[in-house]
Scaffold this motif. Structure first.
Motif, PDB file in Angstrom:
ATOM      1  N   GLY A 103     -11.944 -29.568 -35.427  1.00 24.02           N
ATOM      2  CA  GLY A 103     -11.420 -30.489 -34.429  1.00 24.02           C
ATOM      3  C   GLY A 103     -12.009 -30.235 -33.053  1.00 24.02           C
ATOM      4  O   GLY A 103     -12.896 -29.408 -32.864  1.00 24.02           O
ATOM      5  N   GLU A 104     -11.508 -30.987 -32.072  1.00 23.65           N
ATOM      6  CA  GLU A 104     -11.969 -30.836 -30.705  1.00 23.65           C
ATOM      7  C   GLU A 104     -11.404 -29.563 -30.079  1.00 23.65           C
ATOM      8  O   GLU A 104     -10.232 -29.225 -30.290  1.00 23.65           O
ATOM      9  CB  GLU A 104     -11.550 -32.050 -29.861  1.00 23.65           C
ATOM     10  N   ILE A 105     -12.237 -28.872 -29.326  1.00 28.55           N
ATOM     11  CA  ILE A 105     -11.792 -27.667 -28.609  1.00 28.55           C
ATOM     12  C   ILE A 105     -11.062 -28.105 -27.351  1.00 28.55           C
ATOM     13  O   ILE A 105     -11.641 -28.767 -26.485  1.00 28.55           O
ATOM     14  CB  ILE A 105     -12.982 -26.767 -28.266  1.00 28.55           C
ATOM     15  N   VAL A 106      -9.798 -27.746 -27.252  1.00 25.04           N
ATOM     16  CA  VAL A 106      -8.955 -28.160 -26.128  1.00 25.04           C
ATOM     17  C   VAL A 106      -8.682 -26.948 -25.246  1.00 25.04           C
ATOM     18  O   VAL A 106      -8.278 -25.886 -25.741  1.00 25.04           O
ATOM     19  CB  VAL A 106      -7.633 -28.769 -26.630  1.00 25.04           C
ATOM     20  N   VAL A 107      -8.905 -27.100 -23.949  1.00 21.79           N
ATOM     21  CA  VAL A 107      -8.631 -26.034 -22.987  1.00 21.79           C
ATOM     22  C   VAL A 107      -7.198 -26.189 -22.487  1.00 21.79           C
ATOM     23  O   VAL A 107      -6.840 -27.235 -21.948  1.00 21.79           O
ATOM     24  CB  VAL A 107      -9.613 -26.095 -21.809  1.00 21.79           C
ATOM     25  N   PRO A 108      -6.353 -25.185 -22.668  1.00 22.90           N
ATOM     26  CA  PRO A 108      -4.944 -25.314 -22.252  1.00 22.90           C
ATOM     27  C   PRO A 108      -4.806 -25.318 -20.733  1.00 22.90           C
ATOM     28  O   PRO A 108      -5.671 -24.815 -20.016  1.00 22.90           O
ATOM     29  CB  PRO A 108      -4.287 -24.084 -22.875  1.00 22.90           C
ATOM     30  N   ASP A 109      -3.713 -25.894 -20.270  1.00 24.19           N
ATOM     31  CA  ASP A 109      -3.430 -25.908 -18.835  1.00 24.19           C
ATOM     32  C   ASP A 109      -2.947 -24.556 -18.333  1.00 24.19           C
ATOM     33  O   ASP A 109      -3.079 -24.244 -17.148  1.00 24.19           O
ATOM     34  CB  ASP A 109      -2.374 -26.981 -18.516  1.00 24.19           C
ATOM     35  N   MET A 153     -13.227 -20.044 -21.040  1.00 24.28           N
ATOM     36  CA  MET A 153     -13.768 -18.979 -21.880  1.00 24.28           C
ATOM     37  C   MET A 153     -12.809 -18.614 -23.012  1.00 24.28           C
ATOM     38  O   MET A 153     -13.238 -18.330 -24.139  1.00 24.28           O
ATOM     39  CB  MET A 153     -14.067 -17.748 -21.022  1.00 24.28           C
ATOM     40  N   ASP A 154     -11.522 -18.633 -22.739  1.00 25.56           N
ATOM     41  CA  ASP A 154     -10.546 -18.299 -23.769  1.00 25.56           C
ATOM     42  C   ASP A 154     -10.621 -19.298 -24.921  1.00 25.56           C
ATOM     43  O   ASP A 154     -10.665 -18.906 -26.100  1.00 25.56           O
ATOM     44  CB  ASP A 154      -9.145 -18.281 -23.160  1.00 25.56           C
ATOM     45  N   ALA A 155     -10.644 -20.588 -24.605  1.00 31.10           N
ATOM     46  CA  ALA A 155     -10.737 -21.607 -25.653  1.00 31.10           C
ATOM     47  C   ALA A 155     -12.062 -21.519 -26.393  1.00 31.10           C
ATOM     48  O   ALA A 155     -12.128 -21.700 -27.620  1.00 31.10           O
ATOM     49  CB  ALA A 155     -10.553 -22.997 -25.035  1.00 31.10           C
ATOM     50  N   ASP A 270     -15.005 -30.815 -21.619  1.00 31.16           N
ATOM     51  CA  ASP A 270     -15.323 -31.862 -22.591  1.00 31.16           C
ATOM     52  C   ASP A 270     -16.536 -31.521 -23.451  1.00 31.16           C
ATOM     53  O   ASP A 270     -16.811 -32.244 -24.423  1.00 31.16           O
ATOM     54  CB  ASP A 270     -15.577 -33.192 -21.872  1.00 31.16           C
ATOM     55  N   CYS A 271     -17.277 -30.458 -23.107  1.00 35.63           N
ATOM     56  CA  CYS A 271     -18.539 -30.148 -23.790  1.00 35.63           C
ATOM     57  C   CYS A 271     -18.442 -28.957 -24.726  1.00 35.63           C
ATOM     58  O   CYS A 271     -19.449 -28.598 -25.367  1.00 35.63           O
ATOM     59  CB  CYS A 271     -19.637 -29.870 -22.752  1.00 35.63           C
ATOM     60  N   LEU A 272     -17.275 -28.327 -24.835  1.00 39.46           N
ATOM     61  CA  LEU A 272     -17.178 -27.093 -25.607  1.00 39.46           C
ATOM     62  C   LEU A 272     -17.452 -27.314 -27.092  1.00 39.46           C
ATOM     63  O   LEU A 272     -18.111 -26.497 -27.743  1.00 39.46           O
ATOM     64  CB  LEU A 272     -15.791 -26.466 -25.416  1.00 39.46           C
TER      65      LEU A 272
END
Length: 296
Positions: A103-109, A153-155, A270-272
Motif C-alpha cells: 500500500g501507500e506509505i503514509v507519514v503520521p502527523d 524517516m520513521d515511515a 507523497d514520494c516515499l
C-alpha cells in the motif's frame, strides 16, 4: 537545436492577465521564473499574489494597466530557446522488479512508537550539549523542520523493513585517489557517516536534507577617513526554507533519478512509495556500473 522565441510586450501583457504565468511559460517552452524575468525587462506588470484565487471564487479583481513605453525602451524581446536535455535511463534497468510495497506509505502527523534509529537520532539532535551524531540517521535539516524529517524517516524505515530490506547506519572510509603530491602530503579525510539500505545484495546510501537560501549580508558603513576605494568583503547567510529533499547519495555518475523533493504540487511525503519501489532499479544500476568498470 535552438528555437527563436519572440515576446511581444502587448501580447505578453494580455496573456499573463488571462492565464497564470506557469501556463503561459509552458506555451513558450520556458520556466515561469524565466518568463517573470522577461516581463520585468519589458516592464509588463504581473498579477499579484492571490489574484487567481479571487478569479476562481467568481470575483473580478482589478487589472494593473500596462505602463507607457519610455523613450529608448523596447516593445519586444527576441532570444534563442534551447530544449532541456533530459537524462535517459539505460534500457537494461527495465528488467528490475520494483520492491513490493504494501500500500501507500503514509507519514503520521504524530511520531508514535518510532523506529529505533529514529529514537536515537531524535535524542541526540534534541540534546543541548555538543552532539555526537555517530550512529544517527543522515538528516541535515533546521530545527523547525526536525519533527517533520523524523516522521518521514520513521515511515520510510518501517516500510523498507516491512518489504524485507535491511537498513543500517554506519561509517565508511573515504577513499583518496591521490594521497600526496611531491612534498605535499594530504591528510586522510575523516570517516563518513552514512545511512544505507540493502537491496538485491547492493548497499544504497540515502539522506534527507533541507534546501538553504543564500542571502547577502548587509555591509557596515566604512570607517571614517578612508579612501574612496575601501574594500569590504561580501559575506552571506544561509537561511532554511523548509523545503526537504530525499536523496540517493554516491551515485551521481549513474543515469538514474537521485532526488525526490518538495515542489509546488507535491511533498516528500507523497514520494516515499515511489522511492522504495525504485530501490531495485538503483541496485541494478549500481551492479551494472560495477560490472562495466571491471570489464574495461
Amino acid at each position: 537545436m535552438s528555437n527563436l522565441v519572440v515576446l511581444e510586450r502587448a501580447t505578453l501583457y494580455e496573456e499573463v492577465w488571462a492565464e497564470p504565468v506557469r501556463t503561459v511559460a509552458k506555451r513558450y517552452g520556458i520556466s515561469d521564473t524565466a518568463l517573470r524575468k522577461h516581463c520585468k525587462d519589458l516592464d509588463v506588470p504581473l498579477p499579484p499574489r492571490g489574484y487567481w484565487a479571487k478569479v476562481q471564487a467568481g470575483k473580478h479583481p482589478r487589472h494593473s494597466a500596462l505602463p507607457k513605453l519610455k523613450k529608448g525602451d523596447r516593445d519586444r524581446k527576441v532570444y534563442e530557446s534551447y530544449p532541456r536535455l533530459r537524462m535517459s535511463e539505460p534500457p537494461d534497468l527495465g528488467a528490475a522488479v520494483p520492491v513490493p510495497v504494501d500500500g501507500e506509505i503514509v507519514v503520521p502527523d504524530v511520531l508514535e512508537e518510532p523506529h529505533r534509529l529514529v529514537t536515537r537520532t531524535a535524542r541526540r539532535l534534541n540534546a543541548k550539549r555538543h552532539k555526537d551524531l555517530t550512529g544517527c540517521l543522515n538528516i541535515d535539516v533546521s530545527e523547525g523542520s526536525r519533527d517533520r524529517a523524523l516522521r518521514i524517516m520513521d515511515a520510510l524505515l518501517k516500510a523498507m523493513e516491512q518489504a524485507g530490506l535491511k537498513v543500517e547506519v554506519t561509517t565508511i572510509e573515504v577513499k583518496v585517489e591521490h594521497p600526496s603530491y611531491g612534498w605535499q602530503r594530504q591528510e586522510p579525510p575523516p570517516p563518513k557517516r552514512v545511512t544505507r539500505v540493502r537491496c538485491d545484495e547492493e548497499w544504497i546510501e540515502f539522506s534527507l536534507n533541507e534546501r538553504m537560501k543564500r542571502v547577502e549580508d548587509a555591509k557596515p558603513d566604512p570607517p571614517k577617513n578612508t579612501s574612496a576605494y575601501y574594500y569590504q568583503r561580501t559575506t552571506y547567510s544561509y537561511l532554511p526554507t523548509g523545503e526537504l529533499s530525499l536523496k540517493l547519495d554516491s551515485i551521481d555518475h549513474l543515469s538514474i533519478r537521485r532526488a525526490w523533493g518538495d515542489a509546488t504540487r507535491q511533498r516528500v511525503e507523497d514520494c516515499l512509495t515511489t522511492f522504495v519501489a525504485n530501490l531495485s532499479k538503483v541496485a541494478l544500476a549500481i551492479r551494472l556500473d560495477r560490472e562495466e568498470k571491471a570489464r574495461k
